[in-house]
Design a protein around this motif. Structure first.
Motif, PDB file in Angstrom:
ATOM      1  N   ARG A  32       0.825  -1.211   0.000  1.00  0.00           N
ATOM      2  CA  ARG A  32       0.000   0.000   0.000  1.00  0.00           C
ATOM      3  C   ARG A  32       0.859   1.261   0.000  1.00  0.00           C
ATOM      4  O   ARG A  32       0.598   2.199  -0.744  1.00  0.00           O
ATOM      5  CB  ARG A  32      -0.929   0.022   1.212  1.00  0.00           C
ATOM      6  N   VAL A  33       1.873   1.277   0.837  1.00  0.00           N
ATOM      7  CA  VAL A  33       2.748   2.447   0.922  1.00  0.00           C
ATOM      8  C   VAL A  33       3.479   2.659  -0.396  1.00  0.00           C
ATOM      9  O   VAL A  33       3.593   3.788  -0.884  1.00  0.00           O
ATOM     10  CB  VAL A  33       3.733   2.313   2.105  1.00  0.00           C
ATOM     11  N   GLN A  34       3.971   1.580  -0.994  1.00  0.00           N
ATOM     12  CA  GLN A  34       4.637   1.710  -2.281  1.00  0.00           C
ATOM     13  C   GLN A  34       3.684   2.272  -3.334  1.00  0.00           C
ATOM     14  O   GLN A  34       4.068   3.170  -4.100  1.00  0.00           O
ATOM     15  CB  GLN A  34       5.187   0.365  -2.744  1.00  0.00           C
ATOM     16  N   CYS A  35       2.458   1.786  -3.370  1.00  0.00           N
ATOM     17  CA  CYS A  35       1.484   2.294  -4.339  1.00  0.00           C
ATOM     18  C   CYS A  35       1.203   3.776  -4.107  1.00  0.00           C
ATOM     19  O   CYS A  35       1.061   4.547  -5.068  1.00  0.00           O
ATOM     20  CB  CYS A  35       0.187   1.485  -4.281  1.00  0.00           C
ATOM     21  N   MET A  36       1.140   4.198  -2.843  1.00  0.00           N
ATOM     22  CA  MET A  36       0.932   5.622  -2.546  1.00  0.00           C
ATOM     23  C   MET A  36       2.092   6.462  -3.063  1.00  0.00           C
ATOM     24  O   MET A  36       1.898   7.525  -3.638  1.00  0.00           O
ATOM     25  CB  MET A  36       0.749   5.834  -1.040  1.00  0.00           C
ATOM     26  N   VAL A  37       3.306   5.981  -2.862  1.00  0.00           N
ATOM     27  CA  VAL A  37       4.486   6.709  -3.343  1.00  0.00           C
ATOM     28  C   VAL A  37       4.478   6.758  -4.865  1.00  0.00           C
ATOM     29  O   VAL A  37       4.742   7.813  -5.461  1.00  0.00           O
ATOM     30  CB  VAL A  37       5.791   6.069  -2.806  1.00  0.00           C
ATOM     31  N   PHE A  38       4.160   5.656  -5.513  1.00  0.00           N
ATOM     32  CA  PHE A  38       4.129   5.650  -6.978  1.00  0.00           C
ATOM     33  C   PHE A  38       3.038   6.589  -7.507  1.00  0.00           C
ATOM     34  O   PHE A  38       3.252   7.296  -8.493  1.00  0.00           O
ATOM     35  CB  PHE A  38       3.921   4.230  -7.506  1.00  0.00           C
ATOM     36  N   ALA A  39       1.886   6.606  -6.848  1.00  0.00           N
ATOM     37  CA  ALA A  39       0.816   7.527  -7.252  1.00  0.00           C
ATOM     38  C   ALA A  39       1.263   8.970  -7.057  1.00  0.00           C
ATOM     39  O   ALA A  39       1.003   9.836  -7.912  1.00  0.00           O
ATOM     40  CB  ALA A  39      -0.458   7.247  -6.455  1.00  0.00           C
ATOM     41  N   ALA A  40       1.954   9.258  -5.950  1.00  0.00           N
ATOM     42  CA  ALA A  40       2.456  10.610  -5.710  1.00  0.00           C
ATOM     43  C   ALA A  40       3.471  11.005  -6.777  1.00  0.00           C
ATOM     44  O   ALA A  40       3.504  12.160  -7.219  1.00  0.00           O
ATOM     45  CB  ALA A  40       3.084  10.706  -4.318  1.00  0.00           C
ATOM     46  N   MET A  41       4.300  10.063  -7.191  1.00  0.00           N
ATOM     47  CA  MET A  41       5.273  10.341  -8.243  1.00  0.00           C
ATOM     48  C   MET A  41       4.565  10.708  -9.543  1.00  0.00           C
ATOM     49  O   MET A  41       4.956  11.663 -10.236  1.00  0.00           O
ATOM     50  CB  MET A  41       6.191   9.128  -8.453  1.00  0.00           C
ATOM     51  N   LEU A  42       3.516   9.966  -9.888  1.00  0.00           N
ATOM     52  CA  LEU A  42       2.739  10.276 -11.088  1.00  0.00           C
ATOM     53  C   LEU A  42       2.053  11.634 -10.948  1.00  0.00           C
ATOM     54  O   LEU A  42       2.043  12.439 -11.890  1.00  0.00           O
ATOM     55  CB  LEU A  42       1.705   9.178 -11.366  1.00  0.00           C
ATOM     56  N   ASN A  43       1.488  11.911  -9.761  1.00  0.00           N
ATOM     57  CA  ASN A  43       0.823  13.196  -9.524  1.00  0.00           C
ATOM     58  C   ASN A  43       1.800  14.369  -9.597  1.00  0.00           C
ATOM     59  O   ASN A  43       1.420  15.480  -9.948  1.00  0.00           O
ATOM     60  CB  ASN A  43       0.119  13.211  -8.164  1.00  0.00           C
ATOM     61  N   ALA A  44       3.075  14.111  -9.269  1.00  0.00           N
ATOM     62  CA  ALA A  44       4.101  15.160  -9.316  1.00  0.00           C
ATOM     63  C   ALA A  44       4.596  15.392 -10.744  1.00  0.00           C
ATOM     64  O   ALA A  44       5.425  16.262 -10.968  1.00  0.00           O
ATOM     65  CB  ALA A  44       5.265  14.800  -8.401  1.00  0.00           C
ATOM     66  N   GLY A  45       4.108  14.597 -11.661  1.00  0.00           N
ATOM     67  CA  GLY A  45       4.468  14.815 -13.058  1.00  0.00           C
ATOM     68  C   GLY A  45       5.497  13.859 -13.625  1.00  0.00           C
ATOM     69  O   GLY A  45       5.904  14.003 -14.775  1.00  0.00           O
TER      70      GLY A  45
END
Length: 96
Positions: A32-45
């Motif tokens: 879950r934490v990894q998916c959150m970080v990956f989603a944040a990376m995508l959201n950051a562009g």
């Protein structure tokens, strides 16, 4: 009424069952934490290609963390190296 104590064999079986459940929970939390970080990376562009490159690097990072963990330096070393490279992270409350 007499108290019934667990035998050594029963205690070992209970410990193994509890560890199995705990390991599964830890793995789910990690995913879950990894998916959150990956989603944040995508959201950051960052592009999906870049995120996938990060995912490809995870096994190497996990291996080096595991080696340092044996010496009780893993959290400190990882966090200090991130800070030295300009990443804003907080220290952990407790070393694993």
């Amino acid at each position: 009424m007499k108290a019934r104590y667990l035998t050594t064999k029963e205690k070992a079986a209970a410990r193994i069952a509890a560890e199995s459940v705990l390991d599964a929970q830890v793995e789910d939390i990690t995913n879950r934490v990894q998916c959150m970080v990956f989603a944040a990376m995508l959201n950051a562009g960052l592009s999906a290609r870049t995120v996938n490159r990060v995912i490809d690097q995870l096994p190497d990072v996990i291996d080096s963390y595991g080696r340092l963990r044996k010496e009780k330096l893993a959290d400190y070393d990882m966090i200090q190296s991130l800070i030295a490279r300009g990443v804003k992270v907080r220290m952990t409350k407790e070393e694993l």
